[in-house]
Scaffold this motif. Structure first.
Motif, mmCIF file in Angstrom:
data_model
loop_
_atom_site.group_PDB
_atom_site.id
_atom_site.type_symbol
_atom_site.label_atom_id
_atom_site.label_comp_id
_atom_site.label_asym_id
_atom_site.label_seq_id
_atom_site.Cartn_x
_atom_site.Cartn_y
_atom_site.Cartn_z
ATOM 1 N N GLY A 88 3.509 -45.355 30.268
ATOM 2 C CA GLY A 88 2.102 -45.650 30.087
ATOM 3 C C GLY A 88 1.561 -46.571 31.162
ATOM 4 N N LEU A 89 0.327 -46.997 30.959
ATOM 5 C CA LEU A 89 -0.372 -47.853 31.913
ATOM 6 C C LEU A 89 -1.111 -48.963 31.180
ATOM 7 N N VAL A 90 -1.298 -50.079 31.854
ATOM 8 C CA VAL A 90 -2.163 -51.132 31.342
ATOM 9 C C VAL A 90 -3.614 -50.685 31.528
ATOM 10 N N ALA A 91 -4.370 -50.656 30.444
ATOM 11 C CA ALA A 91 -5.794 -50.332 30.537
ATOM 12 C C ALA A 91 -6.626 -51.590 30.745
ATOM 13 N N GLN A 92 -6.229 -52.682 30.108
ATOM 14 C CA GLN A 92 -6.971 -53.942 30.210
ATOM 15 C C GLN A 92 -6.031 -55.069 29.818
ATOM 16 N N CYS A 93 -6.187 -56.242 30.420
ATOM 17 C CA CYS A 93 -5.292 -57.356 30.146
ATOM 18 C C CYS A 93 -6.075 -58.658 30.146
ATOM 19 N N ALA A 94 -5.646 -59.600 29.317
ATOM 20 C CA ALA A 94 -6.248 -60.931 29.276
ATOM 21 C C ALA A 94 -5.131 -61.955 29.112
ATOM 22 N N ARG A 95 -5.354 -63.141 29.665
ATOM 23 C CA ARG A 95 -4.354 -64.200 29.630
ATOM 24 C C ARG A 95 -4.813 -65.357 28.770
ATOM 25 N N ALA A 96 -3.837 -66.032 28.180
ATOM 26 C CA ALA A 96 -4.058 -67.306 27.508
ATOM 27 C C ALA A 96 -2.917 -68.222 27.917
ATOM 28 N N GLU A 97 -2.917 -69.431 27.396
ATOM 29 C CA GLU A 97 -1.955 -70.428 27.870
ATOM 30 C C GLU A 97 -0.514 -70.014 27.636
ATOM 31 N N HIS A 98 -0.245 -69.398 26.488
ATOM 32 C CA HIS A 98 1.142 -69.097 26.139
ATOM 33 C C HIS A 98 1.443 -67.611 26.039
ATOM 34 N N GLY A 99 0.566 -66.784 26.536
ATOM 35 C CA GLY A 99 0.841 -65.365 26.427
ATOM 36 C C GLY A 99 -0.259 -64.526 27.015
ATOM 37 N N MET A 100 -0.120 -63.241 26.839
ATOM 38 C CA MET A 100 -1.142 -62.314 27.292
ATOM 39 C C MET A 100 -1.297 -61.195 26.275
ATOM 40 N N ALA A 101 -2.489 -60.636 26.269
ATOM 41 C CA ALA A 101 -2.808 -59.502 25.404
ATOM 42 C C ALA A 101 -3.187 -58.328 26.288
ATOM 43 N N LEU A 102 -2.759 -57.133 25.896
ATOM 44 C CA LEU A 102 -3.030 -55.940 26.676
ATOM 45 C C LEU A 102 -3.530 -54.824 25.780
ATOM 46 N N ILE A 103 -4.382 -53.987 26.337
ATOM 47 C CA ILE A 103 -4.584 -52.658 25.790
ATOM 48 C C ILE A 103 -3.726 -51.737 26.639
ATOM 49 N N ALA A 104 -2.732 -51.146 26.000
ATOM 50 C CA ALA A 104 -1.757 -50.319 26.700
ATOM 51 C C ALA A 104 -1.959 -48.862 26.339
ATOM 52 N N GLU A 105 -2.118 -48.029 27.345
ATOM 53 C CA GLU A 105 -2.179 -46.580 27.132
ATOM 54 C C GLU A 105 -0.749 -46.082 27.197
ATOM 55 N N LEU A 106 -0.270 -45.494 26.083
ATOM 56 C CA LEU A 106 1.134 -45.132 25.954
ATOM 57 C C LEU A 106 1.304 -43.714 25.421
ATOM 58 N N ARG A 107 2.446 -43.119 25.754
ATOM 59 C CA ARG A 107 2.852 -41.921 25.035
ATOM 60 C C ARG A 107 3.058 -42.286 23.574
ATOM 61 N N ILE A 108 2.530 -41.484 22.678
ATOM 62 C CA ILE A 108 2.687 -41.755 21.253
ATOM 63 C C ILE A 108 4.169 -41.816 20.885
ATOM 64 N N GLU A 109 4.950 -40.932 21.471
ATOM 65 C CA GLU A 109 6.388 -40.906 21.208
ATOM 66 C C GLU A 109 7.039 -42.241 21.563
ATOM 67 N N SER A 110 6.665 -42.820 22.692
ATOM 68 C CA SER A 110 7.264 -44.091 23.114
ATOM 69 C C SER A 110 6.846 -45.227 22.194
ATOM 70 N N ALA A 111 5.577 -45.220 21.759
ATOM 71 C CA ALA A 111 5.129 -46.257 20.829
ATOM 72 C C ALA A 111 5.894 -46.167 19.518
ATOM 73 N N ASP A 112 6.130 -44.955 19.024
ATOM 74 C CA ASP A 112 6.897 -44.784 17.792
ATOM 75 C C ASP A 112 8.335 -45.262 17.967
ATOM 76 N N GLN A 113 8.930 -44.961 19.112
ATOM 77 C CA GLN A 113 10.297 -45.410 19.364
ATOM 78 C C GLN A 113 10.377 -46.932 19.418
ATOM 79 N N ALA A 114 9.391 -47.562 20.026
ATOM 80 C CA ALA A 114 9.373 -49.025 20.074
ATOM 81 C C ALA A 114 9.231 -49.608 18.674
ATOM 82 N N ALA A 115 8.413 -48.983 17.839
ATOM 83 C CA ALA A 115 8.233 -49.477 16.477
ATOM 84 C C ALA A 115 9.507 -49.372 15.656
ATOM 85 N N HIS A 116 10.334 -48.375 15.963
ATOM 86 C CA HIS A 116 11.584 -48.180 15.228
ATOM 87 C C HIS A 116 12.779 -48.838 15.910
#
Length: 357
Positions: free
Chosen positions: A301-329
């Motif tokens: 996948g690809l990063v669609a949008q990213c934001a930073r904070a002091e202790h981390g970052m948040a992303l909107i990630a465009e992913l293969r659905i299959e890969s997201a399911d594998q990560a969840a499991h």
């Protein structure tokens, strides 16, 4: 309507940033946001024929999230669009909020299709004050607008200011917090109007809120990387499947109705210290198998949008659905930038994905 197509990581570590009530000035020189103006007798028809959404039926109390696609259905830009002229005006005037690094390229391309249409398209960045409102500040500004419609994403309210001119408010999707959703709204007003009431917040707060809303906006780095469904646009009011033709319409419709959606947008968090580089839009995301005898890591996948904070970052990630399911499991991990990059932890989307179109 369905929930997100994966189960988030259980008990993820606390990463991120707590947003406050206040406003963010999005019209500064370092802001990534710009404006495009479209006006003229044929402005409504022109936008209707060029974008993924319906402008012919746009009411005075509505705005639009809309994409602008290539003939292959790939997003060249996305906008939050509102009509700033009075309803029924002979020459409608629209403002399109988009990423500033897209403005010049989009202007050039849109002007190619004006032909004999009575339309003027211009860079309107800096022509009006642009603010992002968060929390109670957003809702109080909405309540101060007479005849404001119900608080719903992509509704539009107007307020005549005592200093002269009109303030325009557009409800955006809320930003997910640990225990609630933080209201958000766009605010456009004359440059000389008093700033919105409330605490002034840094630009980083609006960028964080944008990502936590789960609604990504196309940037120059991600032009032609996504079809609208890869950013969940059909689920957040960004695509109208009943309107007429526009560039890429056949591809977008075929993806929707023939079950060809294999990739989606997800919200993710990652731990990051001061030395961790901020991934730009378009940065690759890797799937890294957790089993020792599994296949090698691969880009998923690809990063669609990213934001930073002091202790981390948040992303909107465009992913293969299959890969997201594998990560969840737990059968793979998701890493940004490289197989050894920061690990991403998927979060629940703050809205359901539609299956009833």
């Amino acid at each position: 309507m369905t929930d997100t197509p994966f189960t988030p990581v259980a008990n993820p570590p606390v990463i991120g940033h707590t947003l406050c009530d206040g406003f963010v000035d999005l019209g500064t020189s370092d802001s990534p946001w710009g404006l495009i103006g479209v006006r003229g007798a044929d402005a409504t028809r022109f936008l209707h024929s060029q974008t993924t959404n319906d402008f012919a039926l746009l009411r005075a109390d509505e705005a639009r999230l809309a994409g602008y696609c290539s003939p292959k259905g790939r997003l060249l830009a996305s906008f939050v669009a509102l009509r700033v002229s009075d309803e029924g005006a002979e020459e409608p005037h629209y403002l399109l909020i988009c990423r500033r690094n897209l403005v010049a390229a989009v202007l050039k391309r849109l002007r190619m299709y004006v032909l004999r249409s009575k339309v003027q398209i211009e860079d309107a960045t800096g022509s009006m004050g642009l603010h992002g409102l968060l929390g109670d500040v957003a809702q109080q500004a909405w309540q101060a607008a007479p005849n404001a419609p119900a608080w719903t994403p992509w509704t539009h309210a107007r307020q005549t200011l005592a200093s002269g001119g009109t303030r325009h408010l557009v409800v955006a999707y809320p930003a997910a917090q640990m225990d609630a959703a933080l209201p958000r709204a766009w605010c456009l007003q004359p440059l000389d109007a008093p700033r919105p009431e409330g605490q002034a917040l840094p630009l980083s707060d609006w960028e964080w809120a944008e990502v936590r809303s789960g609604v990504a906006m196309v940037a120059a780095e991600t032009q032609e990387a996504f079809v609208p469904q890869m950013l969940n646009y059909e689920s957040v009011g960004g695509v109208n499947f009943k309107k007429g033709c526009y560039p890429g319409q056949e591809v977008v419709a075929r993806s929707q109705f023939r079950g060809a959606i294999k990739r989606r947008a997800y919200v993710a968090l990652a731990a990051a210290d001061a030395d961790t580089p901020t991934p730009l839009p378009g940065t690759e995301i890797w799937s890294v198998p957790t089993a020792a005898d599994a296949q090698e890591a691969e880009v998923c996948g690809l990063v669609a949008q990213c934001a930073r904070a002091e202790h981390g970052m948040a992303l909107i990630a465009e992913l293969r659905i299959e890969s997201a399911d594998q990560a969840a499991h737990g059968t793979c991990e998701l890493h940004v930038g490289a197989p050894e990059g920061a690990e991403l932890l998927l979060q629940p989307l703050p809205y359901p994905l539609r299956e009833d179109i």
